[in-house]
Design a protein around this motif. Structure first.
Motif, PDB file in Angstrom:
ATOM      1  N   UNK A  16       0.903  -1.218  -0.072  1.00  0.00           N
ATOM      2  CA  UNK A  16      -0.080  -0.109  -0.038  1.00  0.00           C
ATOM      3  C   UNK A  16       0.863   1.120   0.049  1.00  0.00           C
ATOM      4  N   UNK A  17       0.541   2.069  -1.088  1.00  0.00           N
ATOM      5  CA  UNK A  17       1.166   3.388  -1.160  1.00  0.00           C
ATOM      6  C   UNK A  17       2.907   3.261  -1.173  1.00  0.00           C
ATOM      7  N   UNK A  18       3.306   2.180  -1.503  1.00  0.00           N
ATOM      8  CA  UNK A  18       4.764   2.165  -1.689  1.00  0.00           C
ATOM      9  C   UNK A  18       5.589   2.768  -2.758  1.00  0.00           C
ATOM     10  N   UNK A  19       6.711   3.557  -2.374  1.00  0.00           N
ATOM     11  CA  UNK A  19       7.287   3.957  -3.243  1.00  0.00           C
ATOM     12  C   UNK A  19       8.127   2.909  -4.313  1.00  0.00           C
ATOM     13  N   UNK A  20       8.840   3.524  -5.145  1.00  0.00           N
ATOM     14  CA  UNK A  20       9.465   2.641  -6.382  1.00  0.00           C
ATOM     15  C   UNK A  20      10.767   1.781  -5.731  1.00  0.00           C
ATOM     16  N   UNK A  21      10.832   0.688  -5.823  1.00  0.00           N
ATOM     17  CA  UNK A  21      11.977  -0.004  -5.110  1.00  0.00           C
ATOM     18  C   UNK A  21      13.379  -0.082  -6.013  1.00  0.00           C
ATOM     19  N   UNK A  36       0.590  -7.448  -5.819  1.00  0.00           N
ATOM     20  CA  UNK A  36      -0.351  -6.422  -5.835  1.00  0.00           C
ATOM     21  C   UNK A  36       0.169  -5.107  -5.279  1.00  0.00           C
ATOM     22  N   UNK A  37       0.013  -4.169  -5.941  1.00  0.00           N
ATOM     23  CA  UNK A  37       0.216  -2.638  -5.295  1.00  0.00           C
ATOM     24  C   UNK A  37      -1.016  -1.861  -5.236  1.00  0.00           C
ATOM     25  N   UNK A  38      -1.223  -1.180  -4.139  1.00  0.00           N
ATOM     26  CA  UNK A  38      -2.595  -0.510  -3.978  1.00  0.00           C
ATOM     27  C   UNK A  38      -2.105   0.863  -3.917  1.00  0.00           C
ATOM     28  N   UNK A  39      -2.793   1.772  -4.969  1.00  0.00           N
ATOM     29  CA  UNK A  39      -2.318   3.349  -5.047  1.00  0.00           C
ATOM     30  C   UNK A  39      -3.665   4.299  -5.039  1.00  0.00           C
ATOM     31  N   UNK A  40      -3.554   5.210  -4.058  1.00  0.00           N
ATOM     32  CA  UNK A  40      -4.545   6.096  -3.961  1.00  0.00           C
ATOM     33  C   UNK A  40      -4.259   7.409  -4.699  1.00  0.00           C
TER      34      UNK A  40
END
Length: 399
Positions: A281-286, A320-324
């Motif tokens: 959730x809300x993760x930056x690019x790794x 899965x990535x979740x973006x707001x």
């Protein structure tokens, strides 16, 4: 209020932040990378009279606040330059036209956000025979079906880093849930602007029987530095639990910086044969595109996107990535060098609550310049609310 008025107000607000940042700059010593500075103003002259740990914390706090102002100033410039081509302040709803989100997927994403919320509870500290309901007093933790979930392992932060998390064992559903906490505030995360790519050396690569070959794979130095010890602790604890409960399914999740670290730990567990479901959730690019491609292949992301695109359920082995909408953090580092892996779900509603109708499946990551979404970032309360609200206020241990 028309669009021009909205942009005018936003413009004045941002330039006000920028002006304060520039004033602060005159009292600070810039570091070579421009994005950080050490403040030495009048209030700091008596710092030598304070205990070292207090003066260091005060200096660090001023530094983090200045870094946030610098980012605001940078976005101000980008924002003003985009006014001529501005679009209405609306979320980019149903970008792909995919609106068939299953009930299973919505409930799963909603519930795992609450496990992330529990990670911010400061009362969640190591102790023997800990249950989720013993030290986490949110309504979620206190539910009858959740309060007896076992907390099998807790890793506390080291030297003030945001590297913390816990592992929960839900014996009823046979889940082992690895949860990584994000930084305690967005300022803490923005303070590290050393976007230096370094070779990716996953913890799993140190284990016998694990083959890792990823040519020119790079990861963000700050994330990797934060995750090294936590990665080792979580992987070792997960291995122990996997031996004890070989039929249980692993889920790895985290919010903000925790989402980035969850990606790295999830890849470790995948390479170690535990086949986790990873929810960020809300993760930056790794890392760079090579790293993203490797992780996508590791999790068979093409097949997962095809499945989810046709209305299928999220299952083990998916990433899965979740973006707001309006959240700045998933867009940084802003350089095209850094890249996202995974399949993306997008929350296209600014404010809570986030019902199923607000969730859109976007699928594979596509790079877009930061400036292209500046209107949504400003609309998302620049950018704190958008970053913290994922079905719930995730970064606060509230009832």
């Amino acid at each position: 209020m028309n669009n021009f008025s909205s942009y005018k107000i936003g413009s004045n607000l941002l330039w006000s932040h920028c002006r304060r940042a520039l004033i602060k700059t005159s009292q600070c010593r810039l570091r070579p990378n421009f994005y950080s500075a050490v403040c030495l103003n009048n209030a700091d002259y008596n710092m030598s009279k304070l205990p070292s740990h207090i003066s260091e914390n005060l200096t660090e706090n001023r530094t983090m606040k200045l870094n946030l102002r610098r980012l605001t100033c940078l976005l101000s410039i980008l924002y003003i330059s985009s006014v001529a081509e501005a679009k209405p302040l609306e979320a980019d709803a149903n970008v792909t036209g995919i609106d068939h989100i299953s009930t299973h997927n919505y409930r799963l994403l909603n519930e795992m956000a609450l496990f992330c919320q529990a990670s911010y509870c400061k009362s969640l500290v190591p102790m023997s025979e800990l249950k989720l309901g013993d030290k986490c007093f949110t309504s979620f933790c206190q539910k009858k079906e959740n309060k007896d979930i076992e907390i099998a392992f807790i890793s506390e932060p080291v030297a003030g880093t945001p590297g913390a998390g816990y592992i929960a064992v839900d014996h009823g559903r046979q889940w082992i849930i690895v949860v990584i906490r994000g930084s305690s505030s967005l300022e803490d995360w923005i303070a590290d602007f050393a976007f230096v790519p370094i070779p990716w050396k996953p913890y799993a690569a140190t284990k016998s029987g694990v083959k890792f070959k990823c040519k020119n794979c790079k990861v963000h130095k700050g994330f990797k530095g934060t995750s090294d010890l936590l990665e080792k602790r979580m992987c070792e604890a997960s291995s122990t639990l996997h031996e004890e409960y070989p039929d249980y399914k692993f889920i790895v999740t985290g919010h903000s910086l925790g989402g980035a670290i969850a990606t790295l730990i999830g890849a470790d567990l995948k390479m170690m044969g535990m086949n986790p479901l990873v929810l960020s959730y809300a993760g930056p690019k790794v890392g760079n595109e090579n790293t993203a491609v490797y992780i996508d292949n590791l999790f068979k992301n093409s097949a997962a996107i095809k499945k989810l695109d046709s209305g299928g359920d999220i299952t083990q082995g998916d990433y899965i990535r979740v973006v707001h909408v309006g959240d700045l953090v998933p867009k940084v580092p802003p350089s095209e060098f850094f890249w996202h892996a995974g399949a993306e779900y997008f929350i296209d509603k600014y404010d809570l609550p986030h019902p199923p109708s607000s969730l859109v499946f976007k699928g594979k990551y596509k790079y877009m310049p930061l400036i292209s979404d500046i209107d949504n970032i400003i609309r998302g309360n620049f950018p704190f609310a958008a970053h913290n609200e994922y079905f719930h206020v995730v970064n606060k241990c509230n009832a």
